[in-house]
Design a protein around this motif. Structure first.
Motif, PDB file in Angstrom:
ATOM      1  N   ILE A 165     -22.113  -7.858  75.252  1.00 44.95           N
ATOM      2  CA  ILE A 165     -23.035  -7.028  74.482  1.00 44.95           C
ATOM      3  C   ILE A 165     -22.387  -5.683  74.212  1.00 44.95           C
ATOM      4  O   ILE A 165     -21.865  -5.039  75.116  1.00 44.95           O
ATOM      5  N   ARG A 166     -22.421  -5.253  72.964  1.00 41.08           N
ATOM      6  CA  ARG A 166     -21.938  -3.917  72.598  1.00 41.08           C
ATOM      7  C   ARG A 166     -23.154  -3.044  72.315  1.00 41.08           C
ATOM      8  O   ARG A 166     -23.821  -3.206  71.302  1.00 41.08           O
ATOM      9  N   LEU A 167     -23.413  -2.151  73.234  1.00 39.14           N
ATOM     10  CA  LEU A 167     -24.635  -1.343  73.174  1.00 39.14           C
ATOM     11  C   LEU A 167     -24.304   0.064  72.686  1.00 39.14           C
ATOM     12  O   LEU A 167     -23.320   0.666  73.113  1.00 39.14           O
ATOM     13  N   SER A 168     -25.142   0.568  71.802  1.00 38.81           N
ATOM     14  CA  SER A 168     -24.976   1.941  71.319  1.00 38.81           C
ATOM     15  C   SER A 168     -26.359   2.548  71.114  1.00 38.81           C
ATOM     16  O   SER A 168     -27.363   1.842  70.968  1.00 38.81           O
ATOM     17  N   VAL A 187     -20.739   5.674  80.040  1.00 39.57           N
ATOM     18  CA  VAL A 187     -21.829   4.984  80.731  1.00 39.57           C
ATOM     19  C   VAL A 187     -23.159   5.278  80.039  1.00 39.57           C
ATOM     20  O   VAL A 187     -23.467   6.431  79.720  1.00 39.57           O
ATOM     21  N   ILE A 188     -23.930   4.232  79.796  1.00 36.91           N
ATOM     22  CA  ILE A 188     -25.282   4.380  79.252  1.00 36.91           C
ATOM     23  C   ILE A 188     -26.262   4.163  80.389  1.00 36.91           C
ATOM     24  O   ILE A 188     -26.337   3.072  80.952  1.00 36.91           O
ATOM     25  N   ASP A 189     -26.987   5.207  80.751  1.00 42.47           N
ATOM     26  CA  ASP A 189     -27.959   5.134  81.842  1.00 42.47           C
ATOM     27  C   ASP A 189     -29.259   4.567  81.296  1.00 42.47           C
ATOM     28  O   ASP A 189     -29.876   5.155  80.403  1.00 42.47           O
ATOM     29  N   PRO A 190     -29.696   3.403  81.810  1.00 42.79           N
ATOM     30  CA  PRO A 190     -30.908   2.780  81.256  1.00 42.79           C
ATOM     31  C   PRO A 190     -32.147   3.652  81.385  1.00 42.79           C
ATOM     32  O   PRO A 190     -33.001   3.641  80.501  1.00 42.79           O
ATOM     33  N   LEU A 191     -32.249   4.418  82.472  1.00 41.31           N
ATOM     34  CA  LEU A 191     -33.438   5.249  82.638  1.00 41.31           C
ATOM     35  C   LEU A 191     -33.453   6.395  81.634  1.00 41.31           C
ATOM     36  O   LEU A 191     -34.520   6.797  81.148  1.00 41.31           O
ATOM     37  N   ASP A 192     -32.279   6.911  81.309  1.00 42.47           N
ATOM     38  CA  ASP A 192     -32.208   7.921  80.242  1.00 42.47           C
ATOM     39  C   ASP A 192     -32.641   7.324  78.920  1.00 42.47           C
ATOM     40  O   ASP A 192     -33.319   7.971  78.108  1.00 42.47           O
ATOM     41  N   ALA A 222     -23.369 -12.325  79.713  1.00 38.02           N
ATOM     42  CA  ALA A 222     -22.092 -11.625  79.681  1.00 38.02           C
ATOM     43  C   ALA A 222     -22.275 -10.160  80.082  1.00 38.02           C
ATOM     44  O   ALA A 222     -23.343  -9.754  80.556  1.00 38.02           O
ATOM     45  N   LEU A 223     -21.237  -9.360  79.881  1.00 35.90           N
ATOM     46  CA  LEU A 223     -21.254  -7.955  80.275  1.00 35.90           C
ATOM     47  C   LEU A 223     -21.841  -7.090  79.169  1.00 35.90           C
ATOM     48  O   LEU A 223     -21.781  -7.427  77.990  1.00 35.90           O
ATOM     49  N   VAL A 224     -22.396  -5.947  79.569  1.00 37.83           N
ATOM     50  CA  VAL A 224     -22.820  -4.939  78.603  1.00 37.83           C
ATOM     51  C   VAL A 224     -21.688  -3.922  78.500  1.00 37.83           C
ATOM     52  O   VAL A 224     -21.297  -3.301  79.486  1.00 37.83           O
ATOM     53  N   ARG A 225     -21.154  -3.774  77.295  1.00 29.91           N
ATOM     54  CA  ARG A 225     -20.070  -2.825  77.056  1.00 29.91           C
ATOM     55  C   ARG A 225     -20.543  -1.726  76.108  1.00 29.91           C
ATOM     56  O   ARG A 225     -21.660  -1.788  75.592  1.00 29.91           O
ATOM     57  N   ASP A 226     -19.678  -0.731  75.872  1.00 26.18           N
ATOM     58  CA  ASP A 226     -20.071   0.316  74.935  1.00 26.18           C
ATOM     59  C   ASP A 226     -19.887  -0.195  73.508  1.00 26.18           C
ATOM     60  O   ASP A 226     -19.465  -1.330  73.277  1.00 26.18           O
ATOM     61  N   GLU A 227     -20.174   0.646  72.524  1.00 28.31           N
ATOM     62  CA  GLU A 227     -20.170   0.197  71.130  1.00 28.31           C
ATOM     63  C   GLU A 227     -18.786  -0.227  70.644  1.00 28.31           C
ATOM     64  O   GLU A 227     -18.660  -0.941  69.646  1.00 28.31           O
ATOM     65  N   HIS A 228     -17.729   0.217  71.358  1.00 24.22           N
ATOM     66  CA  HIS A 228     -16.366  -0.135  70.979  1.00 24.22           C
ATOM     67  C   HIS A 228     -15.839  -1.340  71.760  1.00 24.22           C
ATOM     68  O   HIS A 228     -14.670  -1.704  71.643  1.00 24.22           O
ATOM     69  N   GLY A 229     -16.695  -1.937  72.587  1.00 25.85           N
ATOM     70  CA  GLY A 229     -16.283  -3.088  73.367  1.00 25.85           C
ATOM     71  C   GLY A 229     -15.601  -2.733  74.665  1.00 25.85           C
ATOM     72  O   GLY A 229     -15.069  -3.605  75.356  1.00 25.85           O
TER      73      GLY A 229
END
Length: 874
Positions: A571-574, A542-547, A525-532
């Motif tokens: 995915i809700r990523l924070s 935007v969450i930059d993976p390299l950061d 599925a998609l990676v979203r922010d912590e709020h979906g």
């Protein structure tokens, strides 16, 4: 291991080059542990050569790397095929923008010079993502890296095209296509629809005999010059008498008929619909049924032509307001209404897409018949399973696939035309010398290029040598790669390219290889922010993976993505979740440090016999984790596998195993061996840290020793259920003793004695653990409830602490005061919430806060009363 915490940056930058230089990622990188006839192949979805690593890529490649490292350690001859895609539209756009900034255009350069410029850009800037992927620790066979326009794959594309062309499965004709006035023809799946606040323009069409007018509505008045009819439903009683009557188009006075067609929805609008066959896909079909004229009113760049009369030369969208204003001035506008509707945009340049009739190349839909049948026969398995329904629904409704693009960058369509005799043919030759029909040398090649997805549809087998120009490779299944790795074992990619790419590969793989290209297809599925919310630059989320790699480590990012990758769920990523994974790495580091405080180096688990009670217990729990981890990985339940490893290593090993080892020092060498084996179990998820800790505990280094990544993945041994049951009681007793001690304000003090009641089998071996970690001088086991004692109940035991020598008065007094205070607080809150006026007038958040506070106070009072009852009973 003198440092207080783990330093991932130095480890990651040092280890990856060693892995790659030693060839561990290659097919025979694990040759020493390979099992006979065990092959595993997975294709990297080739990232665009223009691309930069985003969080969606990170998820795809993390999951791929986990499964590849697992299979490699499990003895499979493993191929993870890497490469990049030439990304026709995107790449050409990048270079065209550069030229515009330099004050020139591709047309001024000419095709040959422009392509030289694109290739130069590709060599300098292309493939940046490949370097970024290395930061993530991914392990594809880099020596086999392919590019969708390298010489071998160019040859494969030509072979595929000519094969389909000669069978009549690739044809050219005038079709209605999705047209971007900047990028040309697009397939249906390259059009993105967005909601627009537009208008419905209600326009009067006069009768040709001057007897009045009708009103039709349109959202695109700039196309009405292409109207060749107005249609009504044949059963609509309102308009039956009008069928056959002639109308005049406003401003240009061209006559058109009123026709009857069942396509009309009598309930929608006025029940009268204008027919613009050259600019609407539904009208296109109506036009064919009624043999209407097809009038195209603008050119390929969207510029209105002669049919638009006085508006000739205006750009289609810019012309809209001008045309409407003129219609209003002449009295042809009945009304204009606000209208929200879906508008198609080019997925690359975001330009508004038009339905447009154009001569294009198409792959016939019937080409997909074999792949549809084999999917329905169960010859491929989807994860999650429901995606097979979406696949079948789309494939069964498949239309001819438009494969020609009006670009210069890409695979040039290998079709040639003879200027003398008009013969057309497809050829794999770069430049045929003469027409095969009349031998004329006046031949030209089709100027268009192939849709990018045509070449990437061949990826599962063209990268294995099919059609690459080698006579041996061209014989299907006679090369080792094709025999060993086709069909591919697994595909992992985002569900959003199921139809862009996955369906195309299924079609081409079955057509040319006779087999579907994959045994398993995992769509994440998609990676979203912590709020979906979907991540976007405009939202600033935007969450930059390299950061994140820089801040938390590649291992922490990988583990976080894995533990959140529930099948079928976004995915809700924070950053908070990334911090938890970083804490996990520090927990493992500190566990290794503790072990080395007692023993400097540790043997491998397979080389020792575990004899201590604690060692046997931890080995049994390790075996349970091995069974679960393997089972979940085999089903691609990455989140469940990661959760098992987290629970075992953090809770069972680092918390309890380390704690219990303070009582059983002789078990430390065994625990160290088990911890090393656990690093193998965790390695696919966190490759850098596990490599580091494995060598630290072994007293070796990666620079001088073999990598953990080519050691055998742990196999589960027998579980010792008796020793597990014993330690379950020990740990529950320790927790319950500690909790009981807090009732008498002696949580951190050593007490004289405690008694444990349990139905489980007990032994003297348990005493030392409970005494030392529960801080008790003496522990006893009883079968009946004890009087005059403070008690607490655990999951498997009940604990009693005699109160004969304990002064309970101050403890009871403190609890009584706490109870009185809570009673007052509860009465106050309940009074407010029972007041209807307060509840009705107070802000919702205030009422909600008071309700939460009341529940909290009631829970606290309940605990206080339980403590009082226990102590008063003692």
């Amino acid at each position: 291991m003198s440092k207080k915490s783990y330093d991932p940056s130095s480890v990651e930058s040092a280890f990856y080059p060693i892995w790659e230089e030693r060839g561990y990622f290659e097919i025979d990188g694990n040759k020493a542990i390979q099992k006979a006839d065990k092959n595993f192949a997975i294709m990297m979805p080739p990232p665009n050569v223009t691309g930069r690593l985003h969080i969606g890529h990170s998820l795809t490649f993390t999951l791929q790397d986990i499964i590849v490292r697992y299979k490699r350690m499990d003895g499979y001859k493993t191929l993870w095929q890497p490469g990049t895609d030439h990304a026709g539209i995107a790449t050409q756009n990048v270079v065209e923008k550069q030229l515009l900034e330099e004050g020139t255009t591709k047309e001024e350069l000419g095709r040959e010079k422009f392509l030289e410029r694109v290739w130069a850009w590709k060599e300098e800037s292309g493939g940046i993502m490949v370097g970024q992927l290395r930061k993530m620790g991914v392990s594809p066979a880099w020596s086999r890296e392919r590019f969708t326009m390298d010489e071998g794959l160019k040859s494969a594309v030509k072979e595929a095209f000519v094969n389909l062309y000669d069978k009549g499965l690739i044809v050219r004709g005038n079709y209605m296509v999705n047209w971007c006035t900047h990028d040309g023809a697009l397939s249906d799946i390259e059009v993105e629809y967005e909601e627009h606040n537009g208008h419905f323009y209600h326009v009067r069409y006069p009768y040709a005999d001057g007897s009045g007018h009708i009103v039709v509505a349109t959202t695109r008045p700039e196309t009405y010059f292409g109207d060749t009819a107005v249609m009504v439903h044949p059963d609509d009683e309102r308009y039956k008498a009008l069928i056959g009557k002639k109308l005049k188009l406003p401003l240009i006075d061209r006559e058109i008929p009123i026709i009857a067609d069942e396509h009309v929805d009598m309930e929608f609008g006025t029940g009268m619909v204008k027919v613009t066959p050259a600019h609407d896909p539904n009208d296109y079909e109506v036009g064919k049924r009624h043999d209407l004229e097809f009038i195209t009113v603008f050119d390929e760049k969207g510029i209105l032509n002669d049919f638009a009369g006085e508006f000739k030369g205006l750009e289609r969208l810019e012309a809209r307001d001008v045309i409407v204003k003129r219609l209003e001035e002449e009295g042809f506008v009945e009304k204009i209404e606000e209208h929200v509707h879906q508008v198609g945009h080019c997925y690359r340049c975001k330009n508004v897409v038009e339905p447009y009739i154009s001569k294009q190349w198409f792959v016939r839909a019937e080409t997909a018949k074999g792949s549809i049948e084999k999917v329905n026969d169960g010859l491929v398995k989807f994860f999650p399973q429901h995606w097979i329904n979406s696949y079948n629904a789309w494939m069964n409704d498949l239309r001819d696939w438009c494969i020609s693009r009006q670009l210069w960058w890409g695979h040039r369509i290998p079709v040639f035309y003879c200027d003398d005799c008009g013969h057309e043919w497809a050829s794999q030759q770069e430049e045929p010398e003469a027409c095969p029909h009349c031998s004329s040398k006046n031949i030209v090649q089709d100027p268009d290029v192939l849709d990018t997805w045509f070449s990437s549809a061949l990826w599962p087998f063209s990268t294995l040598g099919w059609g690459n120009g080698d006579p041996v490779m061209d014989k299907l299944f006679e090369s080792d790669d094709l025999k060993n790795f086709y069909p591919n074992s697994l595909l992992i990619t985002g569900f959003d390219i199921l139809f862009f790419w996955v369906a195309r590969m299924m079609l081409m793989g079955e057509t040319f290889m006779g087999k579907l290209p994959f045994e398993h297809i995992y769509l994440h599925a998609l990676v979203r922010d912590e709020h979906g919310q979907k991540m976007s630059k405009s939202k600033g989320n935007v969450i930059d993976p390299l950061d994140m790699v820089e801040k938390y480590s590649a291992d922490a990012l990988r583990f976080t993505l894995a533990v959140l990758a529930v099948q079928g769920r976004d995915i809700r990523l924070s950053e908070e979740k990334l911090e938890l994974s970083r804490n996990f790495t520090n927990k493992l580091y500190n566990a290794a440090k503790f072990l080395q405080m007692n023993v400097e180096t540790f043997d491998n688990l397979e080389n020792i016999t575990v004899t201590t009670d604690l060692g046997r217990y931890m080995q049994s729990r390790f075996n349970a984790a091995v069974v679960e981890t393997r089972g979940f990985l085999d089903e691609y339940r990455f989140n469940d596998a990661a959760t098992v490893l987290y629970r075992f290593l953090w809770n069972e090993f680092c918390d309890w195993g380390i704690e219990l080892s303070k009582v059983s020092k002789e078990s430390v060498p065994e625990l160290g061996a088990i911890f090393k084996a656990s690093m193998k179990l965790l390695h696919p998820f966190m490759p850098f840290m596990t490599e580091y800790l494995y060598h630290e505990l072994s007293g070796t280094s990666l620079e001088t020793g073999d990598s953990i990544m080519i050691s055998r993945y742990p196999e589960a041994g027998e579980r010792d259920m008796q020793i597990e049951a014993m330690f379950d009681v020990i740990m529950d007793a320790i927790v319950t003793v500690r909790r009981a001690k807090t009732l008498i304000d002696m949580g951190n003090q050593k007490i004289e004695e405690a008694y444990v009641k349990t139905d489980a089998v007990t032994s003297e071996a348990m005493d030392a653990y409970i005494c030392r970690l529960g801080k008790v001088e003496k522990v006893g086991f009883v079968t009946e409830k004890m009087e005059n004692a403070v008690s607490d109940v655990g999951e498997k035991v009940e604990v009693f602490i005699p109160t004969g020598s304990i002064d309970l008065a101050p403890i009871l007094d403190r609890l009584e005061k706490q109870n009185v205070k809570l009673e007052k607080e509860i009465a106050k809150l309940a009074g407010m919430l029972n007041n209807e006026r307060f509840v009705a007038n107070a802000p919702e958040e205030v009422v909600a806060t008071n309700r939460e506070a009341l529940v909290d106070a009631q829970n606290k009072q309940r605990k206080i009363l339980d403590q009082l009852e226990s102590l008063q009973g003692a």
